[in-house]
Motif scaffolding. Structure first.
Motif, PDB file in Angstrom:
ATOM      1  N   TYR A   3      20.701  50.076  39.672  1.00 54.54           N
ATOM      2  CA  TYR A   3      20.723  48.624  39.741  1.00 54.54           C
ATOM      3  C   TYR A   3      22.079  48.138  40.248  1.00 54.54           C
ATOM      4  CZ  TYR A   3      16.419  47.769  37.055  1.00 54.54           C
ATOM      5  OH  TYR A   3      15.110  47.690  36.628  1.00 54.54           O
ATOM      6  N   LYS A   4      22.070  46.985  40.931  1.00 52.50           N
ATOM      7  CA  LYS A   4      23.319  46.365  41.340  1.00 52.50           C
ATOM      8  C   LYS A   4      23.143  44.855  41.374  1.00 52.50           C
ATOM      9  CE  LYS A   4      27.142  47.102  44.583  1.00 52.50           C
ATOM     10  NZ  LYS A   4      27.564  47.824  45.819  1.00 52.50           N
ATOM     11  N   ILE A   5      24.136  44.135  40.860  1.00 53.54           N
ATOM     12  CA  ILE A   5      24.158  42.681  40.939  1.00 53.54           C
ATOM     13  C   ILE A   5      25.212  42.292  41.968  1.00 53.54           C
ATOM     14  CG2 ILE A   5      24.553  40.523  39.706  1.00 53.54           C
ATOM     15  CD1 ILE A   5      23.728  41.921  37.133  1.00 53.54           C
ATOM     16  N   ILE A   6      24.830  41.449  42.902  1.00 58.53           N
ATOM     17  CA  ILE A   6      25.735  41.053  43.982  1.00 58.53           C
ATOM     18  C   ILE A   6      25.740  39.534  44.097  1.00 58.53           C
ATOM     19  CG2 ILE A   6      26.309  41.352  46.429  1.00 58.53           C
ATOM     20  CD1 ILE A   6      24.513  43.859  46.387  1.00 58.53           C
ATOM     21  N   THR A   7      26.886  38.988  44.408  1.00 61.16           N
ATOM     22  CA  THR A   7      26.999  37.557  44.654  1.00 61.16           C
ATOM     23  C   THR A   7      27.960  37.354  45.808  1.00 61.16           C
ATOM     24  OG1 THR A   7      27.462  35.410  43.602  1.00 61.16           O
ATOM     25  CG2 THR A   7      28.921  37.226  43.050  1.00 61.16           C
ATOM     26  N   ASP A   8      28.087  36.120  46.254  1.00 68.00           N
ATOM     27  CA  ASP A   8      29.174  35.810  47.168  1.00 68.00           C
ATOM     28  C   ASP A   8      30.252  35.092  46.372  1.00 68.00           C
ATOM     29  OD1 ASP A   8      28.569  32.946  47.148  1.00 68.00           O
ATOM     30  OD2 ASP A   8      26.942  33.383  48.546  1.00 68.00           O
ATOM     31  N   SER A   9      31.393  34.851  47.012  1.00 74.78           N
ATOM     32  CA  SER A   9      32.550  34.339  46.268  1.00 74.78           C
ATOM     33  C   SER A   9      32.403  32.882  45.855  1.00 74.78           C
ATOM     34  CB  SER A   9      33.831  34.530  47.084  1.00 74.78           C
ATOM     35  OG  SER A   9      33.741  33.893  48.342  1.00 74.78           O
ATOM     36  N   GLY A  10      31.303  32.240  46.244  1.00 73.89           N
ATOM     37  CA  GLY A  10      31.052  30.878  45.773  1.00 73.89           C
ATOM     38  C   GLY A  10      30.796  30.795  44.290  1.00 73.89           C
ATOM     39  N   SER A  11      30.605  31.945  43.640  1.00 78.71           N
ATOM     40  CA  SER A  11      30.326  31.964  42.195  1.00 78.71           C
ATOM     41  C   SER A  11      31.588  31.941  41.336  1.00 78.71           C
ATOM     42  CB  SER A  11      29.528  33.220  41.835  1.00 78.71           C
ATOM     43  OG  SER A  11      30.329  34.375  42.008  1.00 78.71           O
ATOM     44  N   ASN A  12      32.748  32.221  41.939  1.00 77.15           N
ATOM     45  CA  ASN A  12      34.021  32.390  41.207  1.00 77.15           C
ATOM     46  C   ASN A  12      34.062  33.654  40.364  1.00 77.15           C
ATOM     47  OD1 ASN A  12      35.075  29.860  42.085  1.00 77.15           O
ATOM     48  ND2 ASN A  12      33.966  28.808  40.451  1.00 77.15           N
ATOM     49  N   VAL A  13      32.995  34.443  40.361  1.00 76.83           N
ATOM     50  CA  VAL A  13      32.931  35.632  39.520  1.00 76.83           C
ATOM     51  C   VAL A  13      33.463  36.839  40.299  1.00 76.83           C
ATOM     52  CG1 VAL A  13      31.433  37.174  38.213  1.00 76.83           C
ATOM     53  CG2 VAL A  13      30.980  34.711  38.230  1.00 76.83           C
ATOM     54  N   VAL A  14      34.484  37.473  39.763  1.00 83.60           N
ATOM     55  CA  VAL A  14      35.096  38.633  40.408  1.00 83.60           C
ATOM     56  C   VAL A  14      34.597  39.937  39.797  1.00 83.60           C
ATOM     57  CG1 VAL A  14      37.292  39.774  40.940  1.00 83.60           C
ATOM     58  CG2 VAL A  14      37.150  37.288  40.987  1.00 83.60           C
ATOM     59  N   THR A  15      34.324  39.906  38.481  1.00 89.20           N
ATOM     60  CA  THR A  15      33.810  41.086  37.793  1.00 89.20           C
ATOM     61  C   THR A  15      32.721  40.681  36.799  1.00 89.20           C
ATOM     62  OG1 THR A  15      35.475  40.928  36.031  1.00 89.20           O
ATOM     63  CG2 THR A  15      36.033  42.290  37.942  1.00 89.20           C
ATOM     64  N   LEU A  16      31.795  41.603  36.554  1.00 93.10           N
ATOM     65  CA  LEU A  16      30.806  41.463  35.491  1.00 93.10           C
ATOM     66  C   LEU A  16      30.921  42.697  34.609  1.00 93.10           C
ATOM     67  CD1 LEU A  16      27.394  40.163  36.933  1.00 93.10           C
ATOM     68  CD2 LEU A  16      28.826  39.053  35.218  1.00 93.10           C
ATOM     69  N   PRO A  17      31.375  42.548  33.385  1.00 97.87           N
ATOM     70  CA  PRO A  17      31.593  43.700  32.504  1.00 97.87           C
ATOM     71  C   PRO A  17      30.351  44.577  32.374  1.00 97.87           C
ATOM     72  CG  PRO A  17      32.535  41.716  31.546  1.00 97.87           C
ATOM     73  CD  PRO A  17      31.741  41.277  32.738  1.00 97.87           C
ATOM     74  N   ASN A  18      30.572  45.882  32.455  1.00 94.54           N
ATOM     75  CA  ASN A  18      29.533  46.889  32.240  1.00 94.54           C
ATOM     76  C   ASN A  18      28.372  46.795  33.237  1.00 94.54           C
ATOM     77  OD1 ASN A  18      30.916  47.747  29.818  1.00 94.54           O
ATOM     78  ND2 ASN A  18      30.035  45.959  28.789  1.00 94.54           N
ATOM     79  N   GLN A  19      28.659  46.238  34.433  1.00 95.66           N
ATOM     80  CA  GLN A  19      27.619  46.135  35.452  1.00 95.66           C
ATOM     81  C   GLN A  19      28.092  46.740  36.771  1.00 95.66           C
ATOM     82  OE1 GLN A  19      24.514  45.036  34.996  1.00 95.66           O
ATOM     83  NE2 GLN A  19      24.963  44.568  32.853  1.00 95.66           N
ATOM     84  N   ASN A  20      27.154  47.285  37.529  1.00 92.94           N
ATOM     85  CA  ASN A  20      27.411  47.682  38.905  1.00 92.94           C
ATOM     86  C   ASN A  20      27.379  46.393  39.719  1.00 92.94           C
ATOM     87  OD1 ASN A  20      27.774  49.161  41.230  1.00 92.94           O
ATOM     88  ND2 ASN A  20      25.654  49.881  41.345  1.00 92.94           N
ATOM     89  N   PHE A  21      28.538  45.893  40.099  1.00 92.48           N
ATOM     90  CA  PHE A  21      28.665  44.522  40.597  1.00 92.48           C
ATOM     91  C   PHE A  21      29.524  44.475  41.848  1.00 92.48           C
ATOM     92  CE2 PHE A  21      31.267  40.628  40.695  1.00 92.48           C
ATOM     93  CZ  PHE A  21      30.265  39.679  40.808  1.00 92.48           C
ATOM     94  N   ALA A  22      29.187  43.561  42.751  1.00 92.16           N
ATOM     95  CA  ALA A  22      30.008  43.340  43.946  1.00 92.16           C
ATOM     96  C   ALA A  22      30.002  41.866  44.306  1.00 92.16           C
ATOM     97  CB  ALA A  22      29.491  44.163  45.124  1.00 92.16           C
ATOM     98  N   SER A  23      31.131  41.398  44.820  1.00 88.39           N
ATOM     99  CA  SER A  23      31.243  40.031  45.327  1.00 88.39           C
ATOM    100  C   SER A  23      31.578  40.094  46.810  1.00 88.39           C
ATOM    101  CB  SER A  23      32.345  39.277  44.578  1.00 88.39           C
ATOM    102  OG  SER A  23      32.534  37.985  45.143  1.00 88.39           O
ATOM    103  N   VAL A  24      30.775  39.397  47.612  1.00 90.18           N
ATOM    104  CA  VAL A  24      30.967  39.380  49.061  1.00 90.18           C
ATOM    105  C   VAL A  24      31.743  38.109  49.422  1.00 90.18           C
ATOM    106  CG1 VAL A  24      29.791  39.520  51.283  1.00 90.18           C
ATOM    107  CG2 VAL A  24      28.746  40.554  49.259  1.00 90.18           C
ATOM    108  N   PRO A  25      32.881  38.246  50.120  1.00 92.22           N
ATOM    109  CA  PRO A  25      33.749  37.077  50.316  1.00 92.22           C
ATOM    110  C   PRO A  25      33.293  36.102  51.395  1.00 92.22           C
ATOM    111  CG  PRO A  25      34.713  38.995  51.374  1.00 92.22           C
ATOM    112  CD  PRO A  25      33.502  39.483  50.615  1.00 92.22           C
ATOM    113  N   ILE A  26      33.434  34.829  51.089  1.00 92.60           N
ATOM    114  CA  ILE A  26      33.354  33.751  52.068  1.00 92.60           C
ATOM    115  C   ILE A  26      34.762  33.568  52.619  1.00 92.60           C
ATOM    116  CG2 ILE A  26      32.908  31.264  52.353  1.00 92.60           C
ATOM    117  CD1 ILE A  26      30.847  31.538  50.061  1.00 92.60           C
ATOM    118  N   THR A  27      34.894  33.106  53.851  1.00 96.31           N
ATOM    119  CA  THR A  27      36.203  32.932  54.474  1.00 96.31           C
ATOM    120  C   THR A  27      36.475  31.453  54.741  1.00 96.31           C
ATOM    121  OG1 THR A  27      36.066  35.103  55.534  1.00 96.31           O
ATOM    122  CG2 THR A  27      37.659  33.557  56.459  1.00 96.31           C
ATOM    123  N   ILE A  28      37.679  31.011  54.404  1.00 96.02           N
ATOM    124  CA  ILE A  28      38.122  29.648  54.694  1.00 96.02           C
ATOM    125  C   ILE A  28      39.045  29.721  55.902  1.00 96.02           C
ATOM    126  CG2 ILE A  28      39.394  27.633  53.838  1.00 96.02           C
ATOM    127  CD1 ILE A  28      38.112  30.029  51.274  1.00 96.02           C
TER     128      ILE A  28
END
Length: 276
Positions: A3-28
């Motif tokens: 399993y993997k949980i993924i978001t983009d950086s619009g969520s403000n979430v950088v880490t999710l404890p005890n999860q296989n997690f990734a954040s994909v960056p938006i660019t300004i």
């Protein structure tokens, strides 16, 4: 299966404890410079530099390749994006899903347009993590997460609307009136788009109006997430207001990352909350 949980950086979430997690960056993009919204971005430096610019700025969504890279190595994927009304991130994630399934036909991928940003996305991510911890099967997870989305809300209070106006997210007329009268705009995410719902003079009145709007939107008193752009004082004051009417509410406070800091600007407050 992985399993993997993924978001983009619009969520403000950088880490999710005890999860296989990734954040994909938006660019300004501003002043000939690109600010990649990842864990290394200096938010203070970015907001300071942006405040000194007179030229327009913009954002760029993660591309298909970045989403594909985030999917890699997983067979069951939950991806939650910033609202499609603000960014092409959802569209890119959907196209990445199609390409990933061509080479991983047994994978299961659920891409959810949050129709929101920041702390409301955080609620969705944390609920997805909770469902995984409960060993929920994938189809049930996607249904429960979709249902949960309808029982969440977002409100925000902003001192400045410059970047929202420059990117066509809020009308210039509303911003002009707000600036002239030195009012804070209170808004929400109606149908995935940011829309003002009120005005308040000063932070204390703005926080009272935020709580009033939360209650008008059937806040259930159980969980809320507050994000702020260099406004910890306001965030703590809002938390106290919420606890005064919902003493058992679970409330977290975090700082906005790049894209939410860009749109909320210094002084901004955002609150995501569960509804009845």
């Amino acid at each position: 299966m992985t399993y993997k949980i993924i978001t983009d950086s619009g969520s403000n979430v950088v880490t999710l404890p005890n999860q296989n997690f990734a954040s994909v960056p938006i660019t300004i993009m501003a002043g000939g410079k690109e600010y990649v919204d990842d864990a290394n971005l200096d938010i203070h430096q970015m907001t300071d530099e942006l405040s000194q610019l007179s030229s327009k700025s913009s954002t760029a969504c993660p591309n298909i390749g970045q989403w594909m890279e985030a999917f890699a190595g997983a067979e069951k994927i939950v991806a939650i994006t910033i609202t499609g009304a603000l960014s092409g991130s959802y569209s890119a994630a959907i196209k990445a899903r199609e390409q990933y399934l061509e080479t991983h036909p047994d994978a299961q991928i659920f891409v959810l347009d949050s129709r929101s940003a920041g702390p409301r996305m955080q609620l969705l991510l944390e609920y997805a993590a909770q469902l995984l911890a409960e060993d929920c099967d994938f189809m049930t997870l996607t249904q429960k997460l979709s249902d949960y989305q309808t029982k969440t809300g977002l409100l925000f209070s902003l001192e400045s609307l410059t970047n929202l106006v420059n990117n066509g997210r809020i009308s210039a007329t509303a911003a002009k009136v707000s600036n002239l009268l030195k009012l804070r705009i209170i808004g929400t995410d109606t149908d995935g788009k940011l829309a003002p719902v009120g005005k308040a003079r000063g932070q204390a009145k703005a926080i009272s109006l935020l709580l009033k709007e939360m209650q008008a939107n059937n806040f259930n008193g159980k969980k809320a997430c507050i994000s702020h752009c260099f406004n910890e004082t306001g965030a703590k004051a809002l938390k106290e207001k919420i606890l005064a009417v919902a003493p058992d509410c679970e409330i977290s406070i975090n700082e906005t990352r790049g894209v939410c800091s860009y749109y909320a600007e210094v002084g901004g407050l955002l609150v995501g909350f569960e509804t009845a």
